[in-house]
Design a protein around this motif. Sequence first.
Motif, mmCIF file in Angstrom:
data_model
loop_
_atom_site.group_PDB
_atom_site.id
_atom_site.type_symbol
_atom_site.label_atom_id
_atom_site.label_comp_id
_atom_site.label_asym_id
_atom_site.label_seq_id
_atom_site.Cartn_x
_atom_site.Cartn_y
_atom_site.Cartn_z
ATOM 1 N N GLY A 18 0.792 -1.228 0.000
ATOM 2 C CA GLY A 18 0.000 0.000 0.000
ATOM 3 C C GLY A 18 0.822 1.274 0.000
ATOM 4 O O GLY A 18 0.271 2.365 0.093
ATOM 5 N N GLY A 19 2.130 1.150 -0.092
ATOM 6 C CA GLY A 19 2.966 2.337 -0.182
ATOM 7 C C GLY A 19 2.950 2.913 -1.590
ATOM 8 O O GLY A 19 2.404 2.303 -2.522
ATOM 9 N N GLU A 20 3.525 4.079 -1.736
ATOM 10 C CA GLU A 20 3.639 4.725 -3.041
ATOM 11 C C GLU A 20 5.007 5.372 -3.148
ATOM 12 O O GLU A 20 5.579 5.791 -2.146
ATOM 13 N N TYR A 21 5.499 5.480 -4.387
ATOM 14 C CA TYR A 21 6.780 6.135 -4.591
ATOM 15 C C TYR A 21 6.760 6.956 -5.869
ATOM 16 O O TYR A 21 5.935 6.755 -6.759
ATOM 17 N N HIS A 60 16.638 -0.921 -7.579
ATOM 18 C CA HIS A 60 16.683 -2.389 -7.514
ATOM 19 C C HIS A 60 16.699 -2.906 -6.080
ATOM 20 O O HIS A 60 16.278 -4.029 -5.830
ATOM 21 N N GLU A 61 17.172 -2.101 -5.146
ATOM 22 C CA GLU A 61 17.238 -2.507 -3.738
ATOM 23 C C GLU A 61 16.207 -1.780 -2.883
ATOM 24 O O GLU A 61 16.122 -2.018 -1.678
ATOM 25 N N ALA A 62 15.438 -0.882 -3.482
ATOM 26 C CA ALA A 62 14.535 -0.006 -2.727
ATOM 27 C C ALA A 62 13.361 -0.753 -2.111
ATOM 28 O O ALA A 62 12.771 -1.636 -2.735
ATOM 29 N N VAL A 63 13.040 -0.377 -0.896
ATOM 30 C CA VAL A 63 11.858 -0.887 -0.208
ATOM 31 C C VAL A 63 11.095 0.319 0.324
ATOM 32 O O VAL A 63 11.628 1.117 1.099
ATOM 33 N N VAL A 64 9.854 0.448 -0.130
ATOM 34 C CA VAL A 64 8.997 1.517 0.368
ATOM 35 C C VAL A 64 8.209 0.940 1.536
ATOM 36 O O VAL A 64 7.530 -0.071 1.387
ATOM 37 N N VAL A 118 16.134 5.844 -0.610
ATOM 38 C CA VAL A 118 14.693 5.966 -0.425
ATOM 39 C C VAL A 118 14.464 7.008 0.665
ATOM 40 O O VAL A 118 14.955 6.852 1.794
ATOM 41 N N LYS A 119 13.734 8.050 0.335
ATOM 42 C CA LYS A 119 13.438 9.107 1.300
ATOM 43 C C LYS A 119 11.951 9.049 1.613
ATOM 44 O O LYS A 119 11.108 9.388 0.758
ATOM 45 N N VAL A 120 11.615 8.584 2.811
ATOM 46 C CA VAL A 120 10.224 8.460 3.230
ATOM 47 C C VAL A 120 9.689 9.844 3.551
ATOM 48 O O VAL A 120 10.337 10.636 4.259
ATOM 49 N N LEU A 121 8.522 10.145 3.007
ATOM 50 C CA LEU A 121 7.906 11.466 3.229
ATOM 51 C C LEU A 121 7.097 11.425 4.522
ATOM 52 O O LEU A 121 6.432 10.448 4.827
#
Length: 180
Positions: free
Chosen positions: A69-72, A158-162, A175-178
């Motif tokens: 359910g995340g978004e990027y 390729h390694e990103a996890v939201v 990855v910068k979480v808002l």
Amino acid sequence: MLGVDDVAAQLGSIGFRCRGCGGCCRRVAEDSNLVLVSPAEVRAIMAATGMAWDEVAEPYPDFIGADGGGEYTLAWCLRRTVDACIFLRDGRCSIYAHRPWICRTYPFMLVDDDLAVSECPGLGARFSPCDARDAATDLCRRQAAETVEEAGIRAVFHEAVVPPGKRAVIDSEGVKVLHD
């Protein structure tokens, strides 16, 4: 990739002189003044202004759904008011010496081996050979910087996890979480 001499010749045949109208900094249609910026450009503006990251940049407005359910999104933009870039003050750019590549090279952009030209009232004016070469050099440098940024984003992606249920920007730095 086009070389500086090829780009300079094309620019010289088109012609351009900035009229200082600020039209490129104003919103005339949805996202018409959307200025993409790299993390390095955001940091340069922060250093010049003393502003914080979230005062300078906002996430690119188109988000993609992620697992959980995340978004990027994959880019940053300069912050805007309802009608203009936040750095447009009294009709002038307040960060002119530190402006991003997009602003520096407007209304031109290199797309692969093609020169793209945006609408601008300054088009058609005489472009001296020296000015055309300077602009061509900037365009080639911009294209190289964008290529490096894109490669960085691909490597991180390729390694990103939201995190589930969160929104994030994936850029060349990670990855910068808002925060809401």
